[in-house]
Each structure stands twice: as C-alpha cells, then as structure tokens.
Design a protein around this motif. Structure first.
Motif, PDB file in Angstrom:
ATOM      1  N   LEU A  75       0.822  -1.206   0.000  1.00  0.00           N
ATOM      2  CA  LEU A  75       0.000   0.000   0.000  1.00  0.00           C
ATOM      3  C   LEU A  75       0.860   1.262   0.000  1.00  0.00           C
ATOM      4  CD1 LEU A  75      -2.684  -1.007   2.683  1.00  0.00           C
ATOM      5  CD2 LEU A  75      -2.758  -1.361   0.200  1.00  0.00           C
ATOM      6  N   LEU A  76       0.295   2.332  -0.556  1.00  0.00           N
ATOM      7  CA  LEU A  76       0.980   3.623  -0.561  1.00  0.00           C
ATOM      8  C   LEU A  76       1.061   4.212   0.841  1.00  0.00           C
ATOM      9  CD1 LEU A  76      -0.696   5.099  -3.770  1.00  0.00           C
ATOM     10  CD2 LEU A  76       1.709   4.411  -3.531  1.00  0.00           C
ATOM     11  N   LYS A  77       0.056   3.904   1.671  1.00  0.00           N
ATOM     12  CA  LYS A  77       0.034   4.336   3.065  1.00  0.00           C
ATOM     13  C   LYS A  77      -0.230   3.110   3.934  1.00  0.00           C
ATOM     14  CE  LYS A  77      -1.671   9.004   2.010  1.00  0.00           C
ATOM     15  NZ  LYS A  77      -2.765   9.985   2.236  1.00  0.00           N
ATOM     16  N   PRO A  78       0.113   3.166   5.212  1.00  0.00           N
ATOM     17  CA  PRO A  78      -0.033   1.975   6.061  1.00  0.00           C
ATOM     18  C   PRO A  78      -1.472   1.466   6.145  1.00  0.00           C
ATOM     19  CG  PRO A  78       1.354   3.612   7.131  1.00  0.00           C
ATOM     20  CD  PRO A  78       0.762   4.284   5.932  1.00  0.00           C
ATOM     21  N   TYR A  79      -1.594   0.219   6.562  1.00  0.00           N
ATOM     22  CA  TYR A  79      -2.909  -0.381   6.789  1.00  0.00           C
ATOM     23  C   TYR A  79      -3.647   0.384   7.875  1.00  0.00           C
ATOM     24  CZ  TYR A  79      -2.058  -4.465   3.877  1.00  0.00           C
ATOM     25  OH  TYR A  79      -1.849  -5.296   2.799  1.00  0.00           O
ATOM     26  N   SER A  80      -4.930   0.592   7.675  1.00  0.00           N
ATOM     27  CA  SER A  80      -5.732   1.301   8.667  1.00  0.00           C
ATOM     28  C   SER A  80      -5.796   0.530   9.980  1.00  0.00           C
ATOM     29  CB  SER A  80      -7.148   1.529   8.128  1.00  0.00           C
ATOM     30  OG  SER A  80      -7.114   2.351   6.971  1.00  0.00           O
ATOM     31  N   ASP A  81      -5.731  -0.800   9.911  1.00  0.00           N
ATOM     32  CA  ASP A  81      -5.795  -1.603  11.128  1.00  0.00           C
ATOM     33  C   ASP A  81      -4.430  -2.155  11.535  1.00  0.00           C
ATOM     34  OD1 ASP A  81      -5.532  -3.391   9.062  1.00  0.00           O
ATOM     35  OD2 ASP A  81      -7.194  -4.686   9.654  1.00  0.00           O
ATOM     36  N   ASP A  82      -3.357  -1.613  10.946  1.00  0.00           N
ATOM     37  CA  ASP A  82      -1.989  -2.017  11.292  1.00  0.00           C
ATOM     38  C   ASP A  82      -1.054  -0.880  10.881  1.00  0.00           C
ATOM     39  OD1 ASP A  82       0.303  -3.319  11.987  1.00  0.00           O
ATOM     40  OD2 ASP A  82       0.092  -4.974  10.571  1.00  0.00           O
ATOM     41  N   PRO A  83      -1.034   0.198  11.653  1.00  0.00           N
ATOM     42  CA  PRO A  83      -0.356   1.434  11.221  1.00  0.00           C
ATOM     43  C   PRO A  83       1.144   1.334  11.026  1.00  0.00           C
ATOM     44  CG  PRO A  83      -1.117   1.594  13.507  1.00  0.00           C
ATOM     45  CD  PRO A  83      -1.713   0.351  12.945  1.00  0.00           C
ATOM     46  N   ASP A  84       1.755   0.242  11.459  1.00  0.00           N
ATOM     47  CA  ASP A  84       3.194   0.074  11.247  1.00  0.00           C
ATOM     48  C   ASP A  84       3.505  -0.802  10.039  1.00  0.00           C
ATOM     49  OD1 ASP A  84       3.899   1.599  13.519  1.00  0.00           O
ATOM     50  OD2 ASP A  84       3.545  -0.135  14.823  1.00  0.00           O
ATOM     51  N   ASN A  85       2.494  -1.139   9.254  1.00  0.00           N
ATOM     52  CA  ASN A  85       2.659  -2.088   8.152  1.00  0.00           C
ATOM     53  C   ASN A  85       2.081  -1.518   6.869  1.00  0.00           C
ATOM     54  OD1 ASN A  85       2.899  -4.387   6.546  1.00  0.00           O
ATOM     55  ND2 ASN A  85       1.141  -5.412   7.479  1.00  0.00           N
ATOM     56  N   SER A  86       2.873  -1.526   5.802  1.00  0.00           N
ATOM     57  CA  SER A  86       2.395  -1.093   4.484  1.00  0.00           C
ATOM     58  C   SER A  86       2.419  -2.224   3.466  1.00  0.00           C
ATOM     59  CB  SER A  86       3.244   0.083   3.968  1.00  0.00           C
ATOM     60  OG  SER A  86       3.110   1.206   4.805  1.00  0.00           O
ATOM     61  N   GLY A  87       2.595  -3.449   3.951  1.00  0.00           N
ATOM     62  CA  GLY A  87       2.580  -4.590   3.039  1.00  0.00           C
ATOM     63  C   GLY A  87       3.968  -4.964   2.554  1.00  0.00           C
ATOM     64  N   LEU A  88       3.987  -5.864   1.576  1.00  0.00           N
ATOM     65  CA  LEU A  88       5.243  -6.447   1.095  1.00  0.00           C
ATOM     66  C   LEU A  88       5.349  -6.390  -0.423  1.00  0.00           C
ATOM     67  CD1 LEU A  88       5.080  -9.749   3.188  1.00  0.00           C
ATOM     68  CD2 LEU A  88       6.682  -7.881   3.615  1.00  0.00           C
ATOM     69  N   LEU A  89       6.537  -6.144  -0.913  1.00  0.00           N
ATOM     70  CA  LEU A  89       6.825  -6.320  -2.333  1.00  0.00           C
ATOM     71  C   LEU A  89       7.508  -7.668  -2.503  1.00  0.00           C
ATOM     72  CD1 LEU A  89       8.120  -2.820  -3.515  1.00  0.00           C
ATOM     73  CD2 LEU A  89       5.915  -3.892  -4.019  1.00  0.00           C
ATOM     74  N   VAL A  90       6.858  -8.578  -3.200  1.00  0.00           N
ATOM     75  CA  VAL A  90       7.415  -9.918  -3.391  1.00  0.00           C
ATOM     76  C   VAL A  90       8.581  -9.877  -4.373  1.00  0.00           C
ATOM     77  CG1 VAL A  90       6.869 -12.262  -4.135  1.00  0.00           C
ATOM     78  CG2 VAL A  90       5.199 -10.957  -2.820  1.00  0.00           C
ATOM     79  N   THR A  91       8.467  -9.033  -5.391  1.00  0.00           N
ATOM     80  CA  THR A  91       9.587  -8.766  -6.299  1.00  0.00           C
ATOM     81  C   THR A  91      10.172  -7.411  -5.941  1.00  0.00           C
ATOM     82  OG1 THR A  91       8.541 -10.013  -8.087  1.00  0.00           O
ATOM     83  CG2 THR A  91      10.288  -8.488  -8.703  1.00  0.00           C
ATOM     84  N   ARG A  92      11.465  -7.347  -5.684  1.00  0.00           N
ATOM     85  CA  ARG A  92      12.076  -6.074  -5.292  1.00  0.00           C
ATOM     86  C   ARG A  92      11.903  -5.025  -6.382  1.00  0.00           C
ATOM     87  NH1 ARG A  92      18.176  -7.037  -3.860  1.00  0.00           N
ATOM     88  NH2 ARG A  92      18.063  -7.695  -6.043  1.00  0.00           N
ATOM     89  N   GLU A  93      11.720  -3.801  -5.960  1.00  0.00           N
ATOM     90  CA  GLU A  93      11.529  -2.708  -6.916  1.00  0.00           C
ATOM     91  C   GLU A  93      12.694  -2.624  -7.899  1.00  0.00           C
ATOM     92  OE1 GLU A  93      10.393   2.077  -6.872  1.00  0.00           O
ATOM     93  OE2 GLU A  93      10.513   0.934  -5.000  1.00  0.00           O
ATOM     94  N   ALA A  94      13.896  -2.860  -7.432  1.00  0.00           N
ATOM     95  CA  ALA A  94      15.082  -2.782  -8.298  1.00  0.00           C
ATOM     96  C   ALA A  94      15.089  -3.875  -9.365  1.00  0.00           C
ATOM     97  CB  ALA A  94      16.349  -2.875  -7.451  1.00  0.00           C
ATOM     98  N   ASP A  95      14.335  -4.938  -9.141  1.00  0.00           N
ATOM     99  CA  ASP A  95      14.323  -6.047 -10.093  1.00  0.00           C
ATOM    100  C   ASP A  95      13.246  -5.907 -11.168  1.00  0.00           C
ATOM    101  OD1 ASP A  95      16.400  -7.274  -8.734  1.00  0.00           O
ATOM    102  OD2 ASP A  95      15.063  -8.457  -7.448  1.00  0.00           O
ATOM    103  N   LEU A  96      12.390  -4.912 -11.043  1.00  0.00           N
ATOM    104  CA  LEU A  96      11.282  -4.782 -11.992  1.00  0.00           C
ATOM    105  C   LEU A  96      11.764  -4.469 -13.404  1.00  0.00           C
ATOM    106  CD1 LEU A  96       8.632  -2.810  -9.875  1.00  0.00           C
ATOM    107  CD2 LEU A  96       8.697  -5.265 -10.369  1.00  0.00           C
ATOM    108  N   LYS A  97      12.635  -3.483 -13.540  1.00  0.00           N
ATOM    109  CA  LYS A  97      13.080  -3.057 -14.874  1.00  0.00           C
ATOM    110  C   LYS A  97      13.717  -4.203 -15.658  1.00  0.00           C
ATOM    111  CE  LYS A  97      16.046   0.368 -17.209  1.00  0.00           C
ATOM    112  NZ  LYS A  97      17.004  -0.607 -17.784  1.00  0.00           N
TER     113      LYS A  97
END
Length: 549
Positions: free
Chosen positions: A312-334
């Motif tokens: 998520l772009l902003k944290p979870y509403s019910d878990d303010p310290d968590n914004s989720g996971l990227l399974v593929t690293r951003e650097a590996d996308l290109k």
C-alpha cells in the motif's frame, strides 16, 4: 506454399464430405466480436468449429446434418476463467480442505482426521483456512497444530495462498528458529520473545517449499485430471493458468501431444522459474487445435489483502506500522520487464495493493518507451486496490485488468478495516474500468476462491455473497450488468489471451465450445445466477461432461 495449399484443399474437402452436427431447440446466447448479444435456437458445427447459428432455416441449409435435440435447454459459450491455478485446484481436491472451518480448533480437528487417513504420506498438506472468519480473527499457531498432529510435518495454506500455517515439526525440518531472518518480501510471524508462531507470509513460505516432496508425474496426472473433471462440471472449457513451473510446462506439452488435456489451457510461465530465460528463448508454444497456448509470463508484485501483504501507498488502517510487502524487489522490476517484453511474451503482473499497482504501471510505461511491447495485451492480475488517479492509466497503456469478482464478496468483510473508506473508491472497480473502455477479463483465482464461474457471474452483477448480503450490494456503483459479466467470462477473457477470434463465443469460425445449463441467466433474478447447474459441457464439438441424473 503449393504443398500447404494442396493440403488445405484436401482437408477442406474432407470436412465437406463428413456430415456436420446440428443441435436444435436450444435457447442460445452468444456475443459477436463487436460485443452484441445474439440469440439463436439452432447451431451447426463441423470439424469442431461453428459453421452456422440461427433458426429453423438451418434445416434447409444442412439437410444431411446429424441431428441433436437440445430439449429447450439454455446454451452458452464455454466459459473462460482468466485467472486460476490448475494444479493447485487439483491438489486442493486431493488434500484436506479447510474452507468450511469455523474456528482454528475445528480446522485442526479436520487436519487430524485427514492425517489418520493418510498414514503413508510424509507430509500433511491442506488449504483454505481464513482467520478473518474465525472468532477473534487472530492467526492460528503451531502449538495448536502440535496438539493434534505432532510427529509429522503439516503445511496449511491460507485461502489466498499468501500465508501458511505450519506445525513445529515443519518449522524444525525447514530450520526456522528465532534466529532466522525474514527473507526479502516475506515475514515470519513471531511472539513477543521472537519465537516463530507457525505462520509464514509470502516469500517466507519458500523456506519450507524446498523441503516438500517433489512432484512426480503421477502427482501431476492426478492433479490435472481432478481439476479437469471439476472444471468441466462447472462449464469451464478454458483456463488461464496463472503461474506454472518447468515441470508443469513440460507436462502440459506432453498431455497436449497425447490429445489428453481435459480443458484448454493458457499457461503463464512463472517469472520465478530458474529456467525463465531458456523458456523465453524457446518461443511461443501453440497447439494447432488451440488446446495449449504458452506466450505469457506471470510475475509477482505483492501479497494479499487478507494477510496484510498487499503493498500500500500508506499503512494499513488496522496495522499502522505495516504497508505490506513487495514480493519482487523494486530494483528487479526493470530487468524483468525488459526481459519478458523484449522476448515478445505477454507480461501478467500480480498486483493487489495501490502501491504495487502504481509501481507496475510506472514500469510498463518506462519499458514501453524504451523497448516497446505495448501491443502484447499485458495484464495486471487482480488489480484490486488502485489509487483513483491510476485507473485511467490502464487505458492509456493498454493494460488489461484481469479481475476476480468473488474476491470482492470474500474481502468485503475486512477490506474497509484494512483500507479505510477513502481507499475503497478505487477498489474492485469493475464498472469504472468498463466505462473507460478497458476490457476486463474475469476469473476466480481458484483454488483461492471456488472455481464455479456462476458464483463469479453472480458476484459481479449483485456485489453480494450467496446469502444476498449486503442488501443492496457492497459498493453497488461498481456492479456490472449480466451482459457485461458474461462478456468478462467469454469474449474479454479470450481477448486477454489473444484468442478472441477462436474462443469466447459461438459465432462462425470459432471452436464449438459450449455448455447447456438449466436456467436462463439473462432473464432470472440476478440473485439466483449462482444456482445455475451445468447439464452438459462440449469442447470442439465433442461432449466432455454430462450431469448425472
């Protein structure tokens, strides 16, 4: 060229000598390639393909045809599931199913009963639990599993496949302790002392996978046959298989060579395959009878909403310290995008959260500007939670949203808790996509959801569960019409696989893939669509399933 032409003429002559089949007395519906709904009562097919639809006049045009009485049943094109997992479905049918468990305690008792019936199995494997539906909504623990199955490893996938519940024996075999680091894109749930609790999320599951028994050809055969039987009974004649490994790739090719695939399959090569480059260099795989077409890659952006792994772009509403996971690293996308698109393969990217969707759209935009590939009908698989500013970009970039209607009705019990009301404006936005002119390919994501496509058609139209809840549907502005939902499971699904000229309808020249059902989905109450029963399933003019009386 001359030899090819001669062979075609001989083949054409053979078709004209053979008597075509004429099915009459049906209440038939199909879409033409312009998306118009056409009704008919008679259909003639030959060589496995439709050669005419219409009415009684076909009796005069084809007087020598073999007659089949449709007995006034409703005929529809074979339905296409644009996102499923064929071997996963088969595995689930042959493993312990926890989908109906009402609590963690009930689930472990089901596992115990299953384990007693599988004394010779080295592992106990299952799927389908969902802690959101249990009292307290807390993740279950290894210690609870240990009370019922202690001496044999247990791995139970969450309903979305993005978390696994394991016992202590499985943790021991995988070497997972309090000192084990979370892998990139994964999380090991721990208690306050840092001890693993028995829940592994996303890439952390890989720590266990490598210790599972290797899939034999016998297992592949059993899984495929079980899945095929289930899909045919539900009116599914074609599946887009969302992520296959090399063993499955080879096995599908073997089965199509033997002419024994149970349904048509459009597999996506898993981007995580160690031999991805080798398979890309091998080029597209296309069976001449269109049972198998391999020309796409499935890549993985983030996790799932239910396990709070969606990025998520902003944290979870019910878990303010968590914004989720990227399974593929951003650097590996290109490099991944460039590799797949550069080899002429369609790229279908799993993205659920709004951050994952934005990153994927940004990377498509960048790769298109440098290496092209925009005409490959690339897709975002799920496209569930999207910032409203990003939705128009799907149309601009020619990205197809491949979406699963029952995800909305399954997630509605927790989506607002996870996201808050504001982010729901771009969530499960089927009608918004259609209004801007994006084709929406519908599927189920089985075995995450049940594979029955009539459950998906019902959810798409009503935005309700099968208990007619909530009263007016969840976010009803995003509901679609029956015709639109039907198109999502036929013509648009075929388009998303480059197959709209051969599948997705019953117009002249397309394969005679059709089903006979017990009620008219276009005239009954939308709340009853899910109750539709498939009476017969035909592929290429051959009956493949008949419902037992």
């Amino acid at each position: 060229m001359k030899k090819i032409l001669t062979a075609c003429l001989i083949f054409a002559s053979a078709l004209t000598l053979a008597a075509p089949s004429h099915i009459s007395h049906v209440k038939g519906y199909t879409l033409n390639n312009s998306g118009e709904l056409i009704r008919f009562t008679n259909m003639v097919f030959d060589g496995g393909k439709v050669i005419a639809i219409g009415g009684l006049e076909l009796n005069e045009r084809f007087p020598n045809a073999t007659q089949i009485d449709g007995q006034n049943k409703v005929m529809l094109p074979g339905l296409i599931d644009a996102h499923g997992h064929v071997m996963g479905l088969g595995e689930g049918l042959l493993q312990v199913d926890l989908r109906e468990s009402k609590s963690a305690l009930e689930a472990v008792k089901m596992v115990q009963a299953y384990a007693k019936s599988q004394q010779g199995s080295p592992w106990i494997i299952g799927r389908g639990w969902n802690q959101v539906l249990w009292p307290g909504k807390a993740y279950p623990t290894a210690s609870l599993l240990d009370e019922y199955v202690k001496n044999k490893p247990v791995m139970l996938s969450r309903v979305d496949g993005h978390a696994s519940w394991v016992n202590s024996k499985a943790l021991e075999i995988a070497g997972i302790t309090k000192d084990t680091l979370d892998p990139p894109g994964g999380k090991i749930e721990r208690n306050k002392l840092g001890v693993p609790t028995g829940i592994l999320i996303d890439n952390a599951i890989d720590l266990l996978y490598k210790h599972l028994p290797k899939n034999s050809e016998a297992n592949l055969s059993a899984n495929l046959n079980a899945a095929g039987e289930q899909l045919l009974s539900e009116g599914i004649t074609s599946v887009h298989d969302a992520g296959i490994n090399k063993a499955e790739y080879d096995y599908f090719i073997k089965r199509v060579a033997e002419h024994t695939l149970p349904v048509r399959i459009y597999p996506m090569i898993a981007a995580t395959s160690p031999v991805l480059l080798q398979l890309l260099k091998a080029g597209h795989v296309q069976d001449q009878y269109d049972w198998l077409s391999i020309r796409s890659v499935k890549a993985y952006g983030d996790g799932a909403l239910g396990s709070r792994g969606a990025a998520l772009l902003k944290p979870y509403s019910d878990d303010p310290d968590n914004s989720g996971l990227l399974v593929t690293r951003e650097a590996d996308l290109k490099p991944l995008f460039d590799l797949v698109l550069g080899n002429g393969f369609q790229l279908n990217f799993h993205a659920i959260g709004d951050r994952a969707n934005r990153l994927i759209l940004d990377q498509f935009d960048d790769s298109f500007s440098r290496i092209g590939g925009q005409s490959l009908r690339n897709r975002v698989e799920h496209a569930q939670i999207i910032n409203v500013d990003d939705i128009p970009r799907f149309k601009t970039l020619n990205i197809i949203p491949a979406m699963q209607p029952t995800h909305a009705t399954s997630d509605m019990n927790m989506a607002e808790d996870r996201l808050g009301a504001d982010r729901l404006k771009g969530a499960y936005a089927w009608q918004t996509f259609l209004k801007q002119g994006s084709p929406v390919a519908f599927g189920s994501d089985f075995p995450v959801e049940l594979s029955n496509p009539f459950f998906g058609l019902h959810a798409a139209v009503t935005r309700q569960d099968r208990n007619n809840s909530p009263d007016n549907g969840w976010i009803p502005s995003e509901a679609v019409t029956v015709k639109q939902a039907f198109r999502g499971f036929t013509l648009d699904a075929a388009y998303a696989a480059h197959q709209e000229k051969i599948l997705g309808g019953l117009t002249v020249g397309k394969w005679a893939d059709f089903i006979l059902v017990d009620q008219d989905i276009f005239t009954i109450s939308p709340q009853d669509i899910w109750k539709t029963q498939v009476l017969e399933t035909w592929i290429a003019g051959e009956k493949r399933f008949t419902k037992a009386p």
